[in-house]
Write an enzyme that holds these catalytic residues in place. Structure first.
Site, PDB file in Angstrom:
ATOM      1  CE  LYS A 217      -1.629   2.936   2.833  1.00 46.42           C
ATOM      2  NZ  LYS A 217      -1.617   4.155   2.029  1.00 46.42           N
TER       3      LYS A 217
ATOM      4  CB  SER B   6       4.868   8.993  11.502  1.00 44.25           C
ATOM      5  OG  SER B   6       3.609   8.350  11.503  1.00 44.25           O
TER       6      SER B   6
ATOM      7  N   GLY C 246       3.366   3.854  13.348  1.00 41.86           N
ATOM      8  CA  GLY C 246       4.061   2.588  13.595  1.00 41.86           C
ATOM      9  C   GLY C 246       3.606   1.954  14.908  1.00 41.86           C
TER      10      GLY C 246
ATOM     11  CD  GLU D 190      13.499  -0.100   8.658  1.00 39.32           C
ATOM     12  OE1 GLU D 190      14.164   0.873   9.049  1.00 39.32           O
ATOM     13  OE2 GLU D 190      13.965  -1.243   8.594  1.00 39.32           O
TER      14      GLU D 190
ATOM     15  CB  CYS E  98      13.878   8.275   8.117  1.00 38.57           C
ATOM     16  SG  CYS E  98      14.733   7.210   6.956  1.00 38.57           S
TER      17      CYS E  98
ATOM     18  CD  GLU F  47      11.055  12.082  11.487  1.00 38.44           C
ATOM     19  OE1 GLU F  47       9.932  11.639  11.782  1.00 38.44           O
ATOM     20  OE2 GLU F  47      11.885  11.450  10.815  1.00 38.44           O
TER      21      GLU F  47
END
Ligand code: NDP
Length: 475
Positions: free
Chosen positions: A170, A224, A228, A245, A278, A374
């Site tokens: 997806k 994110s 996650g 990840e 990232c 972040e």
């Protein structure tokens, strides 16, 4: 306007529900994308299940040929795929062409490993023979972000296929085209129907339907931390391997003995893809004795960067969406409100598109939002430090632990720092990008599991032990 359909069992499926994809550099619509429903995802998983037996039993060398053919097809179709990648991400065409090349390299790298997915023999008594096999898991689910969609999708799809699994992927709603193009290229390369299925759609519908489908035997999520962790909750009652990840807030540490020119080049790598990466080195720690001199080098590099409306001409590409642009602007405002100063940048340069100037902030505390969260934008924060001990503590004072950079000509110091930094990857004298042949692990809240390299082969297979009674007596 291009129109994209789902790819399920080798067929393209149009859907009444669609979503428009906008070009981040203009916010003009470029395509409509079919949105998968829950039942579309279930159909895709069924197709992948049906294809599994055939794909798993193809001999590994032939499986490798399929992957090599996908790589060749990606290269043959590079112009069109790169064009779509540029339209959905706002990155330059040359950058997108490199992404297609990297994607092809993932398929080639894992093509070369299909016949190296080895078990081992275990010495037991004379009457027993014991060996292990690494077996594919079945249907693997892949949820892909928008920031580098083709590369990040390929890095998990290629090893999953190499190991004999089938795939339902997806892509992100904001940038689904290059992954749908990958699916098409794989079909053109002759990949059997159902082995790779692409269900474009929203995270809340298609994404959750994939995560909660009980026939999905593995999940790889890149995105994110918040989503996650939510996904981990959703699968908490199923014992399936999970690759998460997630984000980063990586330190980049420059000691006084470093090659300053090289370190300054490394520092401004953050602005690649407008900081939407990232592993970007967002926190620049500079030894006090060279701080002013080094900042001048960084500022002169940043001020040479030009932000232009044309994605092929700009040095800093557009952010993915208007909301990403406002979020970056508010982080910079909050830095100033908390006592920081903007050394250069700090503005939205023009109304068209989602651009933001490459920005350096100084004098922010380690507790400011800009230092802890972040930002995912072209914002670099610089800090002074006095000692190794101090900088290691501050570098580790983050919930993340994905990447780190160290710049020094002292080998002992480099070894001391790499040992104490809590990050999956520490680069020394080169803020190098991840490549297929080296692992990409994560510490702390940056993720679990491991993509890249041979580590991915273990993730996408399960271990079976076979213990056999044998009669070794000659007759
Ligand atoms: P998001 O977490 O918002 O989305 C990632 C993917 O998850 C998208 O496809 C999204 O779908 C989908 N999703 C959203 N909600 C759900 C849900 N409830 N169930 C299942 N799927 C869902 O991340 P971004 O796309 O914004 O990507 C940026 C983030 O990714 C950053 O934090 C970055 O650090 C991280 N990242 C990590 C990397 C790594 O290797 N560690 C590499 C690259 C990025 P939708 O289309 O609806 O948004």
């Amino acid at each position: 306007m291009k129109e994209y359909e789902l790819l399920v069992d080798g067929e393209t499926l149009s859907r009444a529900e669609t979503e428009v994809v906008n070009d981040p550099s203009s916010n003009q619509p470029v395509a409509t994308i079919a949105l998968a429903s829950e039942s579309d995802v279930a159909t895709a998983v069924e197709a992948a299940e049906s294809a599994f037996e055939r794909w798993r039993t193809i001999d590994p060398v032939t499986r490798g040929h399929y992957l090599r053919d996908i790589a060749a097809e990606l290269r043959d179709q590079k112009a069109i795929i790169a064009q779509r990648h540029t339209e959905e991400t706002g990155r330059s065409l040359s950058d997108s062409e490199r992404s297609v090349e990297y994607a092809a390299e993932y398929f080639e790298y894992y093509a070369g490993l299909t016949h190296r997915i080895n078990g081992e023999t275990v010495p037991l008594s004379h009457e027993e023979f014991d060996y292990t096999r690494r077996e594919p898991l079945g249907v693997t689910g892949h949820i892909i972000p928008w920031n580098s969609p083709l590369l990040l999708g390929s890095r998990s799809i290629a090893p999953a296929l190499a190991c004999g699994n089938t795939v339902v992927a997806k892509p992100a709603k904001l940038a689904p085209m290059s992954i749908l193009e990958l699916g098409r290229a794989a079909s053109d390369a002759g990949l059997p129907d159902g082995v790779l299925n692409i269900v474009s759609g929203s995270g809340s519908t298609a994404g959750e339907a994939l995560v909660t489908n009980e026939n999905v035997r593995e999940l790889t999520f890149t995105g994110s931390k918040q989503v996650g962790l939510h996904i981990r909750e959703l699968v908490s009652d199923r014992l399936i391997p999970l690759n998460l990840e997630l984000g980063g807030k990586s330190p980049n540490i420059v000691f006084a003995d470093a090659d300053q020119e090289a370190a300054a080049d490394g520092a401004v790598k953050l602005f690649t893809n407008a900081g939407q990466s990232c592993y970007a080195g967002t926190r620049l720690f500079i030894a006090d004795e060279i701080y002013d001199e080094f900042i001048d080098r960084v500022v002169s590099r940043i001020e040479e960067m030009e932000v232009k409306r044309d994605s092929d001409e700009t040095d800093v590409s557009a952010l993915i969406s208007p909301s990403a642009q406002s979020e970056v602007a508010s982080y910079v405002e909050s830095a100033v409100e908390s006592g920081g100063s903007i050394t250069t940048g700090g503005r939205i340069p023009f109304e068209e598109g989602n651009f933001y100037e490459p920005t350096l902030v100084e004098n922010v505390s380690d507790n400011a939002a800009v230092s802890r969260e972040e930002i995912f934008g072209p914002v670099l924060a610089a800090y002074r430090f006095d000692s190794e001990q101090e900088v290691v503590e501050r570098a580790n004072d983050t919930e993340y632990g994905l990447y780190a950079g160290v710049w020094t000509t002292d080998l002992d110091r480099a070894n001391r720092i790499t040992e104490h930094i809590e990050a999956g990857t520490v680069t020394v004298n080169n803020y190098a990008s991840p490549i297929p042949q080296v692992p990409f692990p994560a510490y702390k809240q940056s993720g679990i599991g491991s993509e890249y390299a041979t580590a991915a082969l273990n993730h996408y297979t399960k271990l079976k032990n076979v213990r056999m009674k044998v009669d070794r007596t000659l007759r």
